[in-house]
Design an enzyme around this catalytic site. Structure first.
Site, PDB file in Angstrom:
ATOM      1  N   SER A  53       0.826  -1.210   0.000  1.00  0.00           N
ATOM      2  CA  SER A  53       0.000   0.000   0.000  1.00  0.00           C
ATOM      3  C   SER A  53       0.861   1.262   0.000  1.00  0.00           C
ATOM      4  CB  SER A  53      -0.915   0.019   1.233  1.00  0.00           C
ATOM      5  OG  SER A  53      -1.821  -1.058   1.210  1.00  0.00           O
ATOM      6  N   HIS A  73      -3.581   0.791  -4.350  1.00  0.00           N
ATOM      7  CA  HIS A  73      -3.086  -0.283  -5.216  1.00  0.00           C
ATOM      8  C   HIS A  73      -3.573   0.005  -6.636  1.00  0.00           C
ATOM      9  CE1 HIS A  73      -1.711  -3.192  -2.042  1.00  0.00           C
ATOM     10  NE2 HIS A  73      -2.456  -2.371  -1.320  1.00  0.00           N
ATOM     11  N   HIS A 123      -5.603  -9.504  -1.709  1.00  0.00           N
ATOM     12  CA  HIS A 123      -5.661  -9.871  -0.302  1.00  0.00           C
ATOM     13  C   HIS A 123      -6.839 -10.812  -0.038  1.00  0.00           C
ATOM     14  CE1 HIS A 123      -3.990  -5.799  -0.705  1.00  0.00           C
ATOM     15  NE2 HIS A 123      -3.203  -6.084   0.312  1.00  0.00           N
ATOM     16  N   TYR A 177      -8.800 -10.527   2.448  1.00  0.00           N
ATOM     17  CA  TYR A 177      -9.952  -9.766   2.934  1.00  0.00           C
ATOM     18  C   TYR A 177     -10.789  -9.167   1.804  1.00  0.00           C
ATOM     19  CZ  TYR A 177      -6.990  -5.558   2.372  1.00  0.00           C
ATOM     20  OH  TYR A 177      -6.176  -4.569   1.879  1.00  0.00           O
ATOM     21  N   GLU A 178     -10.259  -9.152   0.583  1.00  0.00           N
ATOM     22  CA  GLU A 178     -11.058  -8.709  -0.562  1.00  0.00           C
ATOM     23  C   GLU A 178     -12.053  -9.766  -1.007  1.00  0.00           C
ATOM     24  OE1 GLU A 178      -8.712  -6.313  -3.641  1.00  0.00           O
ATOM     25  OE2 GLU A 178      -7.113  -7.328  -2.529  1.00  0.00           O
ATOM     26  N   ALA A 182       3.236  -2.285   3.633  1.00  0.00           N
ATOM     27  CA  ALA A 182       3.018  -1.294   4.680  1.00  0.00           C
ATOM     28  C   ALA A 182       2.536  -2.071   5.905  1.00  0.00           C
ATOM     29  CB  ALA A 182       1.970  -0.280   4.235  1.00  0.00           C
ATOM     30  N   MET A 195      -1.439  -7.553   6.492  1.00  0.00           N
ATOM     31  CA  MET A 195      -2.497  -8.407   5.941  1.00  0.00           C
ATOM     32  C   MET A 195      -2.108  -8.983   4.580  1.00  0.00           C
ATOM     33  SD  MET A 195      -5.598  -5.751   6.824  1.00  0.00           S
ATOM     34  CE  MET A 195      -5.596  -4.866   8.398  1.00  0.00           C
ATOM     35  N   SER A 196      -0.822  -9.172   4.358  1.00  0.00           N
ATOM     36  CA  SER A 196      -0.391  -9.612   3.028  1.00  0.00           C
ATOM     37  C   SER A 196       0.931 -10.360   3.106  1.00  0.00           C
ATOM     38  CB  SER A 196      -0.224  -8.385   2.107  1.00  0.00           C
ATOM     39  OG  SER A 196       0.862  -7.577   2.545  1.00  0.00           O
ATOM     40  N   ASN A 201       2.406   2.756  10.666  1.00  0.00           N
ATOM     41  CA  ASN A 201       1.683   3.130  11.885  1.00  0.00           C
ATOM     42  C   ASN A 201       2.224   2.294  13.031  1.00  0.00           C
ATOM     43  OD1 ASN A 201      -0.017   0.916  10.412  1.00  0.00           O
ATOM     44  ND2 ASN A 201      -0.678   0.790  12.559  1.00  0.00           N
ATOM     45  N   HIS A 234      -6.614   3.426   7.301  1.00  0.00           N
ATOM     46  CA  HIS A 234      -5.941   3.195   6.018  1.00  0.00           C
ATOM     47  C   HIS A 234      -5.429   4.494   5.396  1.00  0.00           C
ATOM     48  CE1 HIS A 234      -4.806   0.737   2.655  1.00  0.00           C
ATOM     49  NE2 HIS A 234      -5.499   1.476   1.802  1.00  0.00           N
TER      50      HIS A 234
END
Length: 295
Positions: free
Chosen positions: A40, A71, A93, A95-96, A123, A226-227, A250, A264
């Protein structure tokens, strides 16, 4: 996807992978030896390529579509530091709503295109209290939380044309490339903002609770995201040399009552601010890899 494909645990046949790779080879003169996956806000790496040839994911046969802000959804071929590269500007991902065999589809395409090495970037939230926003972590190892629950991109019958049934992961992140990156970072003056540590992947899309952050840190994770890990598993299954970076965008919340909350938009903004540093590191690293015959 055909019902038989769903039962196999993979929606793609070897012929479909080959169809996509052959289509790309027919539409560009570039023959990449190195592939790079951008996290990201880190798509600026694609802008560094010379003689670029760009494909939108929607135009590539069988390719999934990226749905996440930050993206771009483009595959860019070109040269970086004299090395023919392929940059994936926008990843997929779980989560998509994508199964992991679709999330990792591009990695097997890289293999069929002739790539020998893969650089992954992401990220990530900083779990290690010593990490600050904008720091870079060279990934030494990972913790695959979905994998511990049986969610793995290699689930289903194994195709020996890509790799073995039981690939080792104890050496997933290439030691020689890690050492080289740390040396390059020192030369560039990154100092205390460059680390080496362990990345943990979760399913997302929500950010972690305080208890989850504490738990993951106690497990030994320094960053969380998450990746990345599914792609690394498939890359190693294919025999690719793998190297990875986390850009800390973060700080994970480890204390109750803290006012910080991850979102995000802030991740993308932090990524934009620090991305130039990561781009510089990757550029010099690729140049050194070429000089040492590592790509």
């Amino acid at each position: 996807m055909e019902p038989a494909a769903a039962a196999r645990g993979s929606g793609y046949t070897y012929e479909q992978y080959k169809e996509t790779a052959d289509w790309l080879l027919a539409h560009t003169h570039h023959r990449p030896s190195l592939a790079i996956i951008c996290g990201s806000g880190l798509g600026g790496l694609a802008d560094l390529l010379k003689d670029p040839v760009t494909f939108n994911y929607k135009d590539i046969p069988n390719f999934p579509q990226s749905t996440v802000a930050g993206h771009a959804g483009q595959l860019v071929f070109g040269t970086l530091a004299g090395v023919t590269c392929l940059v994936m500007n926008g990843r997929f991902h779980m989560y998509e709503g994508y199964p992991l065999w679709k999330v990792t589809f591009p990695v097997r395409i890289f293999c069929l295109l002739g790539a020998k090495s893969l650089i992954v970037t992401n990220a990530a939230g900083g779990l290690n209290p010593g990490y600050q926003v904008g720091d870079i972590m060279v990934i030494r190892d990972h913790i695959n939380m979905p994998g511990m629950a049986g969610v793995n991109p290699l689930t289903g019958p194994n195709d020996e044309r890509f790799g073995p049934r039981f690939p080792a992961m104890s050496d997933a992140y290439d030691e020689e490339l890690r050492s080289l990156a740390l040396a390059v970072g020192k030369e560039l003056g990154f100092g205390a903002s460059l680390h080496e540590g362990t990345y943990c992947t979760l399913g997302g899309p929500n950010y972690e609770t305080v208890a989850e952050c504490r738990f993951l840190h106690k497990l030994g994770a320094d960053t969380v995201g998450m990746s990345t890990v599914p792609e690394v598993i498939v890359a190693r299954h294919c025999g690719l040399r793998v190297f990875g970076f986390s850009l800390v965008t973060n700080k994970s919340v480890l204390e109750y009552g803290a006012r910080e909350r991850a979102n995000h938009a802030e991740v993308l903004e932090a990524g934009r601010h620090a991305a130039r540093k990561l781009e510089r590191l990757v550029s010099v690293l690729v140049e050194r890899m070429k000089g040492k015959g590592l790509v």
